[in-house]
Design an enzyme around this catalytic site. Structure first.
Site, mmCIF file in Angstrom:
data_model
loop_
_atom_site.group_PDB
_atom_site.id
_atom_site.type_symbol
_atom_site.label_atom_id
_atom_site.label_comp_id
_atom_site.label_asym_id
_atom_site.label_seq_id
_atom_site.Cartn_x
_atom_site.Cartn_y
_atom_site.Cartn_z
ATOM 1 N N GLY A 16 20.830 41.016 48.516
ATOM 2 C CA GLY A 16 19.847 41.472 47.542
ATOM 3 C C GLY A 16 19.946 42.929 47.128
ATOM 4 O O GLY A 16 18.932 43.571 46.855
ATOM 5 N N SER A 17 21.170 43.448 46.995
ATOM 6 C CA SER A 17 21.255 44.850 46.557
ATOM 7 C C SER A 17 20.900 44.984 45.067
ATOM 8 O O SER A 17 20.284 45.970 44.658
ATOM 9 C CB SER A 17 22.629 45.454 46.863
ATOM 10 O OG SER A 17 23.615 44.946 46.006
ATOM 11 N N ARG A 96 23.573 29.154 43.631
ATOM 12 C CA ARG A 96 23.441 27.719 43.360
ATOM 13 C C ARG A 96 23.676 27.509 41.874
ATOM 14 O O ARG A 96 23.131 28.257 41.044
ATOM 15 C CB ARG A 96 22.022 27.205 43.676
ATOM 16 C CG ARG A 96 21.550 27.395 45.091
ATOM 17 C CD ARG A 96 22.322 26.634 46.118
ATOM 18 N NE ARG A 96 22.259 25.185 45.997
ATOM 19 C CZ ARG A 96 23.038 24.364 46.692
ATOM 20 N NH1 ARG A 96 23.950 24.832 47.510
ATOM 21 N NH2 ARG A 96 22.922 23.060 46.552
ATOM 22 N N ASN A 112 21.556 36.969 34.300
ATOM 23 C CA ASN A 112 22.388 36.979 35.506
ATOM 24 C C ASN A 112 23.266 38.217 35.480
ATOM 25 O O ASN A 112 23.595 38.735 34.409
ATOM 26 C CB ASN A 112 23.276 35.727 35.509
ATOM 27 C CG ASN A 112 24.179 35.636 36.730
ATOM 28 O OD1 ASN A 112 23.743 35.860 37.863
ATOM 29 N ND2 ASN A 112 25.447 35.330 36.523
ATOM 30 N N HIS A 114 27.022 39.501 36.836
ATOM 31 C CA HIS A 114 28.285 38.949 37.338
ATOM 32 C C HIS A 114 29.271 40.090 37.583
ATOM 33 O O HIS A 114 29.399 40.987 36.741
ATOM 34 C CB HIS A 114 28.860 37.946 36.327
ATOM 35 C CG HIS A 114 30.133 37.325 36.806
ATOM 36 N ND1 HIS A 114 30.162 36.348 37.788
ATOM 37 C CD2 HIS A 114 31.425 37.554 36.478
ATOM 38 C CE1 HIS A 114 31.413 36.008 38.024
ATOM 39 N NE2 HIS A 114 32.195 36.727 37.244
ATOM 40 N N ASP A 150 28.538 31.356 34.435
ATOM 41 C CA ASP A 150 29.025 32.694 34.098
ATOM 42 C C ASP A 150 29.430 32.808 32.628
ATOM 43 O O ASP A 150 30.426 33.464 32.291
ATOM 44 C CB ASP A 150 30.195 33.096 35.022
ATOM 45 C CG ASP A 150 29.763 33.182 36.480
ATOM 46 O OD1 ASP A 150 28.584 33.505 36.729
ATOM 47 O OD2 ASP A 150 30.599 32.914 37.363
ATOM 48 N N GLU A 179 26.856 47.420 38.655
ATOM 49 C CA GLU A 179 25.845 46.348 38.559
ATOM 50 C C GLU A 179 24.443 46.924 38.699
ATOM 51 O O GLU A 179 23.523 46.564 37.953
ATOM 52 C CB GLU A 179 26.072 45.296 39.655
ATOM 53 C CG GLU A 179 27.379 44.539 39.536
ATOM 54 C CD GLU A 179 27.521 43.475 40.616
ATOM 55 O OE1 GLU A 179 26.566 42.717 40.860
ATOM 56 O OE2 GLU A 179 28.601 43.387 41.230
HETATM 57 C C1 GAR Z 1 26.741 40.622 43.250
HETATM 58 O O1 GAR Z 1 27.984 41.276 43.200
HETATM 59 C C2 GAR Z 1 26.594 39.698 42.057
HETATM 60 O O2 GAR Z 1 27.188 40.201 40.892
HETATM 61 C C3 GAR Z 1 27.306 38.470 42.532
HETATM 62 O O3 GAR Z 1 26.916 38.328 43.871
HETATM 63 C C4 GAR Z 1 26.674 39.634 44.412
HETATM 64 C C5 GAR Z 1 25.322 39.636 45.062
HETATM 65 O O4 GAR Z 1 25.101 40.847 45.734
HETATM 66 N N1 GAR Z 1 26.985 37.339 41.723
HETATM 67 C C6 GAR Z 1 27.855 36.415 41.338
HETATM 68 O O5 GAR Z 1 29.016 36.398 41.698
HETATM 69 C C7 GAR Z 1 27.295 35.341 40.414
HETATM 70 N N2 GAR Z 1 28.355 34.664 39.744
HETATM 71 P P1 GAR Z 1 23.632 41.346 46.020
HETATM 72 O O6 GAR Z 1 22.945 40.202 46.789
HETATM 73 O O7 GAR Z 1 23.825 42.550 46.887
HETATM 74 O O8 GAR Z 1 22.976 41.623 44.714
#
Ligand code: GAR
Length: 219
Positions: A16-17, A96, A112, A114, A150, A179
């Site tokens: 969850g960053s 999911r 979202n 990505h 995506d 991000e």
């Molecule tokens: C993030 O890098 C996000 O972009 C990616 O998962 C990570 C979650 O990190 N999402 C995907 O790949 C979706 N296709 P976080 O829990 O620290 O935010």
């Protein structure tokens, strides 16, 4: 959505960053959205503790309780979102795949983040694949969610250079920092009602394209 603070739910599966970046942005009273709920499909998601520590209500809808009944899982998700009067959904590392039914019911109101410059490197392991492809610029994308994974109209992207000696970890950290910058922007603009979509392209009212160029590498 342009009046008052839009009520936002963040859907997570892990640390969850990005969620934390959105919570931090929304802590500013001038931010046009409030984080009203953090929802996880995994009871052990690290982000749940982070959200609770920030005083945000949390909820778990464990996909494992629904077995192969994907639609049952999503009806439960949707029910929680509606109970909390959620207006915008942010997927933040929510791992999911969502059915067309769920996506359609949140169309135009679900975004979202990505870790790649879409449409390059959809799916998983984006940094390893970017390194393997030898791209010189990589980055992150915030987009509206459509049924295809995506994909969906792109709201904002941020790019980083890729160094010759970059590791997957180093690149991931550089992209993650992007991000955390662009996700709050995308949410802000959606909540302000600035985003319109025509022919699959987003327009952000009031925004302009900066005229700087990033060239990599440099000698
Ligand atoms: C993030 O890098 C996000 O972009 C990616 O998962 C990570 C979650 O990190 N999402 C995907 O790949 C979706 N296709 P976080 O829990 O620290 O935010």
């Amino acid at each position: 959505m342009a009046t008052g603070r839009a009520k936002v739910a963040i859907l997570i599966s892990g640390r969850g960053s990005n969620m934390a970046a959105l919570i931090e942005a929304a802590a500013d009273p001038g931010f046009p959205a409030e984080i009203a709920l953090v929802l996880s499909n995994r009871p052990d998601a690290g982000g749940l503790d982070r959200a609770a520590a920030a005083g945000i209500p949390t909820k778990v809808v464990d996909h494992k309780d629904f077995g192969k009944d994907r639609e049952g899982f999503e009806r439960a998700l949707d029910g929680v979102l509606r109970t909390h009067h959620i207006e915008i959904v942010c997927l933040a590392g929510f791992m999911r795949l969502l059915t067309p039914w769920f996506v359609a019911s949140w169309e135009g109101r679900m975004i979202n983040v990505h870790p790649a410059l879409l449409p390059a490197f959809k799916g998983l392991d984006t940094h390893a694949r970017a390194l393997a492809a030898g791209v010189r610029l990589h980055g992150a994308t915030v987009h509206l969610v459509v049924p295809e994974m995506d994909s969906g109209p792109i709201i904002v992207q941020g790019a980083v250079p890729v160094g010759d000696d970059d590791t997957e970890e180093a690149l991931a950290a550089r992209v993650l920092a992007v991000e955390h910058r662009i996700y709050p922007l995308g949410l802000r603009w959606l909540a302000e009602g600035r985003i319109t979509v025509a022919a699959g392209r987003c327009r952000v009212a009031g925004a302009t394209a900066p005229d700087d160029v990033m060239i990599a590498p440099r000698l």
